[in-house]
Design an enzyme around this catalytic site. Structure first.
Site, PDB file in Angstrom:
ATOM      1  N   SER A  25       0.872  -1.176   0.000  1.00 49.80           N
ATOM      2  CA  SER A  25       0.000   0.000   0.000  1.00 49.80           C
ATOM      3  C   SER A  25       0.911   1.229   0.000  1.00 49.80           C
ATOM      4  CB  SER A  25      -0.939   0.014   1.209  1.00 49.80           C
ATOM      5  OG  SER A  25      -0.194   0.156   2.413  1.00 49.80           O
TER       6      SER A  25
ATOM      7  N   HIS B 185       3.642  -4.940   2.874  1.00 49.17           N
ATOM      8  CA  HIS B 185       3.122  -5.527   4.105  1.00 49.17           C
ATOM      9  C   HIS B 185       3.578  -6.964   4.290  1.00 49.17           C
ATOM     10  CE1 HIS B 185       0.237  -2.304   5.181  1.00 49.17           C
ATOM     11  NE2 HIS B 185       0.193  -2.104   3.870  1.00 49.17           N
TER      12      HIS B 185
ATOM     13  N   LEU C 268       5.283 -10.615   2.100  1.00 51.38           N
ATOM     14  CA  LEU C 268       5.686 -11.493   1.011  1.00 51.38           C
ATOM     15  C   LEU C 268       5.629 -12.905   1.569  1.00 51.38           C
ATOM     16  CD1 LEU C 268       8.824 -11.236  -1.300  1.00 51.38           C
ATOM     17  CD2 LEU C 268       8.159 -13.372  -0.235  1.00 51.38           C
TER      18      LEU C 268
ATOM     19  N   LEU D  75      -3.322   1.562   7.077  1.00 50.94           N
ATOM     20  CA  LEU D  75      -3.723   2.675   6.215  1.00 50.94           C
ATOM     21  C   LEU D  75      -3.084   2.611   4.834  1.00 50.94           C
ATOM     22  CD1 LEU D  75      -3.594   5.710   8.687  1.00 50.94           C
ATOM     23  CD2 LEU D  75      -5.574   4.314   8.032  1.00 50.94           C
TER      24      LEU D  75
ATOM     25  N   TYR E 124      16.428  -9.742   2.555  1.00 48.96           N
ATOM     26  CA  TYR E 124      16.041  -8.496   1.903  1.00 48.96           C
ATOM     27  C   TYR E 124      17.262  -7.689   1.451  1.00 48.96           C
ATOM     28  CZ  TYR E 124      11.194  -9.411   3.060  1.00 48.96           C
ATOM     29  OH  TYR E 124       9.938  -9.977   3.128  1.00 48.96           O
TER      30      TYR E 124
END
Length: 205
Positions: A95, A120, A122, A109, A166
Site C-alpha cells: 500500500s 506488508h 511477502l 492505512l 532483503y
C-alpha cells in the site's frame, strides 16, 4: 502514467508449452506460470498461504483476512501474485505511505498521495519454498514499481533473521522500526524505486 502501462511486467511467463491435441491443435490450458495483480477474490488463497507461513514462526500474521480484503479493494495495483497453472504459489501485498518512516498506522492505512510503497507481506506456499521464488517475485515487483510514476521507494519491516534475505534483494536497513506487534520488534528497510522518466526510458515501461 497509468498503472496499465506497467502491465508488460505482469504478462504471463510460459515455462512450458501446452500439450497438443491428437489433431495438432493446442488445448485451452492455463498458463504454466503467470504474474498478475491480485483481486479481492484471491483473498482467501492469500490468507491460507500467509497463515501457514507466519503463524508457525511468529504466532501471528502481518495481515488478517479482513485486512487483506481491505488492501486488495483499495490498492490492488500494489499487489502481485505468482500463479502456477492457476494456483497461487506466492504473493506480495503493498500500500502507499506518506511519511519518512513507518508508524503503527502504516499497518492498516493506505495513503493515496504517498510515494513510499509499504510492502506488508511477502509469502510463498510451503510446497514451493527453497526454490528462489521469493527473490524472483520481489525482483519482478520492484521492476513493476519502477513503472509507476508515483513510486519513489519501497519500504518494509522485518524480523532480524530476514534482514539478509532483503539485503540480497537490494534493500538497506534503516534501523529499528517504530512499529511493534505484541513482543515482536522489527528492522525497517528500504529500496529506492526510481519511477520517473529516466527509469521508464531504460526499462521499456
Amino acid at each position: 502514467m497509468s498503472t496499465l502501462s506497467a502491465l508488460p511486467f505482469l504478462k504471463p511467463v510460459h515455462l512450458r508449452s501446452p500439450r497438443s491435441s491428437p489433431r495438432g491443435q493446442r488445448r485451452h490450458t492455463l498458463p504454466a506460470s503467470e504474474f498478475r495483480c491480485l483481486s479481492p477474490e484471491d483473498a482467501i488463497s492469500v490468507f491460507e498461504i500467509e497463515r501457514e507461513a507466519f503463524i508457525s514462526v511468529s504466532g501471528d500474521c502481518p495481515l488478517h483476512l479482513d485486512e487483506i480484503r481491505h488492501f486488495l479493494n483499495l490498492c490492488p495495483e500494489l499487489s502481485l501474485g505468482w500463479f502456477e497453472e492457476g494456483r497461487l504459489v506466492a504473493f506480495i501485498i503493498g500500500s502507499l505511505w506518506d511519511q519518512e518512516r513507518l508508524s503503527q498506522a502504516a499497518l492498516t492505512l493506505h495513503k493515496p498521495r504517498g510515494t513510499a510503497v509499504h510492502i506488508h507481506v511477502l509469502a510463498v506456499h510451503r510446497t514451493f519454498r527453497q526454490q528462489g521464488k521469493g527473490s524472483i517475485l520481489m525482483w519482478r515487483y520492484l521492476q513493476y514499481l519502477r513503472c509507476l510514476p508515483f513510486a519513489r521507494r519501497a519500504v518494509l519491516m522485518c524480523e532480524d533473521f530476514l534482514v539478509p534475505f532483503y539485503q540480497k534483494c537490494g534493500f538497506e536497513a534503516l534501523g529499528p522500526c517504530q512499529v511493534t506487534v505484541g513482543e515482536l520488534a522489527f528492522i525497517e528497510m528500504q529500496h529506492p524505486v526510481r519511477g520517473h522518466a529516466f527509469m521508464r526510458r531504460n526499462s521499456g515501461c
